[in-house]
Design a protein around this motif. Structure first.
Motif, mmCIF file in Angstrom:
data_model
loop_
_atom_site.group_PDB
_atom_site.id
_atom_site.type_symbol
_atom_site.label_atom_id
_atom_site.label_comp_id
_atom_site.label_asym_id
_atom_site.label_seq_id
_atom_site.Cartn_x
_atom_site.Cartn_y
_atom_site.Cartn_z
ATOM 1 N N SER A 103 9.343 8.660 -4.741
ATOM 2 C CA SER A 103 10.753 8.009 -4.970
ATOM 3 C C SER A 103 10.971 6.983 -5.169
ATOM 4 C CB SER A 103 11.189 9.093 -4.140
ATOM 5 O OG SER A 103 11.329 8.271 -2.565
ATOM 6 N N LEU A 104 10.896 6.314 -4.951
ATOM 7 C CA LEU A 104 11.150 4.721 -5.249
ATOM 8 C C LEU A 104 11.141 4.475 -6.916
ATOM 9 C CD1 LEU A 104 9.241 2.771 -2.941
ATOM 10 C CD2 LEU A 104 11.724 3.104 -2.818
ATOM 11 N N GLY A 105 10.998 5.514 -8.448
ATOM 12 C CA GLY A 105 10.503 6.099 -8.749
ATOM 13 C C GLY A 105 10.442 4.879 -9.826
ATOM 14 N N PRO A 106 10.378 5.088 -11.303
ATOM 15 C CA PRO A 106 9.100 4.640 -12.261
ATOM 16 C C PRO A 106 8.877 2.840 -12.574
ATOM 17 C CG PRO A 106 11.378 5.719 -12.940
ATOM 18 C CD PRO A 106 11.624 5.483 -11.855
ATOM 19 N N GLY A 107 10.186 2.360 -12.323
ATOM 20 C CA GLY A 107 10.045 0.722 -11.818
ATOM 21 C C GLY A 107 8.821 0.655 -10.737
ATOM 22 N N VAL A 139 0.875 -1.434 -0.041
ATOM 23 C CA VAL A 139 0.107 -0.208 0.210
ATOM 24 C C VAL A 139 0.784 1.475 0.213
ATOM 25 C CG1 VAL A 139 -2.112 1.454 1.089
ATOM 26 C CG2 VAL A 139 -1.752 -0.968 0.928
ATOM 27 N N THR A 140 2.024 1.338 0.455
ATOM 28 C CA THR A 140 3.037 2.256 1.188
ATOM 29 C C THR A 140 3.986 2.677 -0.152
ATOM 30 O OG1 THR A 140 4.360 1.684 2.122
ATOM 31 C CG2 THR A 140 2.433 2.475 3.303
ATOM 32 N N SER A 141 4.461 1.920 -0.498
ATOM 33 C CA SER A 141 5.066 2.085 -1.637
ATOM 34 C C SER A 141 4.331 2.425 -3.119
ATOM 35 C CB SER A 141 5.710 0.164 -2.387
ATOM 36 O OG SER A 141 4.693 -0.193 -2.494
ATOM 37 N N ALA A 142 3.313 2.340 -2.683
ATOM 38 C CA ALA A 142 1.842 2.316 -4.513
ATOM 39 C C ALA A 142 1.362 3.857 -3.700
ATOM 40 C CB ALA A 142 0.696 1.834 -4.137
ATOM 41 N N ASP A 195 4.772 1.478 -9.966
ATOM 42 C CA ASP A 195 4.006 1.976 -10.067
ATOM 43 C C ASP A 195 2.936 2.487 -8.524
ATOM 44 O OD1 ASP A 195 3.576 1.050 -12.796
ATOM 45 O OD2 ASP A 195 2.938 -1.060 -12.267
ATOM 46 N N LEU A 196 2.488 3.615 -8.979
ATOM 47 C CA LEU A 196 1.587 4.397 -7.820
ATOM 48 C C LEU A 196 0.162 3.962 -8.100
ATOM 49 C CD1 LEU A 196 2.819 7.935 -8.598
ATOM 50 C CD2 LEU A 196 3.510 7.017 -6.679
ATOM 51 N N GLY A 197 -0.253 3.714 -7.382
ATOM 52 C CA GLY A 197 -1.935 3.550 -7.286
ATOM 53 C C GLY A 197 -2.410 3.956 -8.108
ATOM 54 N N PRO A 198 -4.113 3.798 -8.737
ATOM 55 C CA PRO A 198 -4.488 4.444 -9.843
ATOM 56 C C PRO A 198 -5.687 5.824 -8.880
ATOM 57 C CG PRO A 198 -5.104 2.693 -9.840
ATOM 58 C CD PRO A 198 -3.912 2.723 -9.088
ATOM 59 N N HIS A 199 -5.539 5.999 -7.533
ATOM 60 C CA HIS A 199 -5.786 6.491 -6.306
ATOM 61 C C HIS A 199 -5.117 7.513 -6.107
ATOM 62 C CE1 HIS A 199 -3.908 2.970 -5.013
ATOM 63 N NE2 HIS A 199 -3.751 4.236 -3.243
ATOM 64 N N VAL A 200 -4.234 6.967 -6.837
ATOM 65 C CA VAL A 200 -2.720 7.574 -5.528
ATOM 66 C C VAL A 200 -2.574 9.853 -7.149
ATOM 67 C CG1 VAL A 200 0.139 8.291 -5.728
ATOM 68 C CG2 VAL A 200 -1.839 6.726 -4.877
#
Ligand code: PMP
Length: 453
Positions: free
Chosen positions: A163-167, A156-159, A169-174
């Protein structure tokens, strides 16, 4: 992903046989996701106060590690942990006086509205829990974060950790928002940041997503350290609240006195968050995290879900946490962070006068960021070079920021003015060794630092 100050394979051949062997063992057993710091990685075997010692006994001045904030291997914390470990270590499902005493101490150092605490083992878990609680209380899903934020390692938090970079994915709700860092944005930082958050709220709504929370690291650590002007966060908090969302202050980095103004970073902005998450320095190295919240929020969540974290808030953890608070109070460490931090920042600003490579110095207390530029443009490469020149001279710092060009200077809170002088002398030497031909205002002596004209 690339990470500022990461060891690269191209440096491997220059390492000693022993270092190469350890790195091969690491790669074999820990695998591809781990990173080491520095072109020549460090192998520490002991710590004491602001000092770390390598396998050869060489002392390094620690101006980077914020976990051991009351000093590496602080004897009071070690003694409290050892005593409790030798007595009892169970969990929060039994009555235990130390758990209650520490929880009461924690809420006592928070604004009165944040009167309840839930224990975790890490900052990631605290942020993960904040999401669950915000979603339960608001009925929303949307999460707004700054553009280079880091909030944790769980799914949940990595989404919501760009800063974790393009590899990753950000969640669709972020949605991400820019912090007030550019000169234009800084001219009216509060209005700028509020506009960014309003834009993110509007975009969530256009996609049929109700906002649940805005979460901000209140010293903007991975965005490059942004402290000023005090109060600039407040208008954005009004925006998220008007939208029905909550404000979560991620205090994992600025919390426990680091900014020198107060116990928490959000206090610099005159705010009361709906929830506060914390971790890193809380147990001075013992894995601890917590979420402090308004009781209405805890009630609403608690009536739907039960909460138990096996290790969170166990008697050894709370003994470590209590000892940290006691040492901070006994040794006046918040005031020390303010005094030594201001001294160090002024020293870095003076060095910046001589070296045009340092474009900007920001920070509060013992958390300082300094942007490095080359020909006027942000240069991660130059920042990395400075970090490694400092390391060669036995002083630890690192780099961060969206462009990787912000030096990150964040020593334990027990740092003294004498330590700051040591840092500044080394900083001048490191810069002189790189910018021998580009120093303003100074006669250069790479061995002894610069001599002001
Ligand atoms: N939030 C912030 C601002 C952090 O810096 C970190 C750790 N770097 C975390 C959350 C996650 O904490 P942990 O590593 O304890 O899970």
């Amino acid at each position: 992903m690339t990470m500022a100050n990461a060891f690269g394979a191209e440096h491997f051949v220059r390492l000693s046989q022993d270092e190469q062997t350890m790195i091969r063992r690491r790669e074999k057993v820990l695998g591809a996701a781990y990173r080491l710091f520095y072109e020549r990685p460090l192998h520490f075997v002991r710590g004491e106060g602001v000092w770390l010692y390598d396998a050869e006994g060489q002392a390094y001045l620690d101006a980077y590690n914020n976990v051991a904030s009351v000093g590496h291997c602080n004897p009071s914390v070690v003694e409290a942990m050892a005593r409790q470990a030798a007595t009892l270590n169970t969990h929060t499902r039994y009555l235990h006086d130390a758990i209650l005493t520490y929880a009461e101490a924690l809420v006592a150092i928070c604004p009165a509205e944040l009167s309840q605490v839930m224990f975790t083992c890490t900052g990631s878990e605290a942020n993960d829990l904040a999401v669950r609680m915000a979603r339960t209380c608001t009925g929303g899903e949307g999460i707004i974060v700054t553009e280079n934020a880091y909030h944790g390692v769980t799914a949940v938090t990595s989404a919501f950790s760009p800063s974790l970079g393009p590899g990753v994915d950000l969640g669709p709700h972020v949605r991400t928002v820019r912090p007030p860092l550019s000169p234009d944005a800084r001219a009216d930082a509060g209005a700028f940041f509020a506009r960014e958050v309003a834009g993110a709220v509007a975009d969530l709504r256009r996609h049929g997503i109700k906002p649940a929370m805005l979460i901000v690291d209140t010293i903007f650590s991975s965005d490059g350290v942004i402290a000023d002007p005090p109060g600039f966060l407040a208008p954005a908090i009004e925006v998220i609240r008007k939208s029905g969302g909550l404000f979560v202050a991620d205090e994992v980095q600025p919390g426990f006195g680091r900014t020198g103004d107060a116990m928490w970073g959000f206090q610099r902005h005159g705010l009361v968050p709906d929830m506060v998450t914390t971790g890193k320095p809380m147990g001075n190295g013992y894995p601890m995290g917590a979420l402090m919240a308004k009781p209405q929020i805890v009630d609403e969540f608690g009536h739907k879900a039960r909460y138990f974290n096996t290790f969170g808030g166990n008697p050894v953890a709370v003994s470590a946490g209590q000892a940290v608070l006691d040492v901070m109070e006994r040794d006046g460490l918040i005031a020390n962070a303010k005094d030594v931090g201001a001294y160090l920042k002024a020293g870095i600003e003076a060095v910046a006068q001589a070296f045009p490579a340092i474009a900007d110095v920001r920070g509060a207390g013992l958390f300082i960021g300094a942007d490095i530029v080359e020909n006027g443009a942000p240069s991660a490469q130059a920042a990395t070079r400075i970090v490694n020149e400092m390391r060669k001279r036995f002083v630890l710092i690192s780099a961060s920021g969206l462009q990787g060009n912000s030096l990150k200077i964040r020593p334990p809170l027990v740092f003294t003015r004498q330590n700051a002088d040591h840092f500044l002398t080394t900083f001048k030497q490191a810069l002189s060794s790189i910018y021998i031909d580009r120093c303003r205002l100074c006669d250069l002596n790479p061995e002894n630092g610069i001599v002001q004209k």
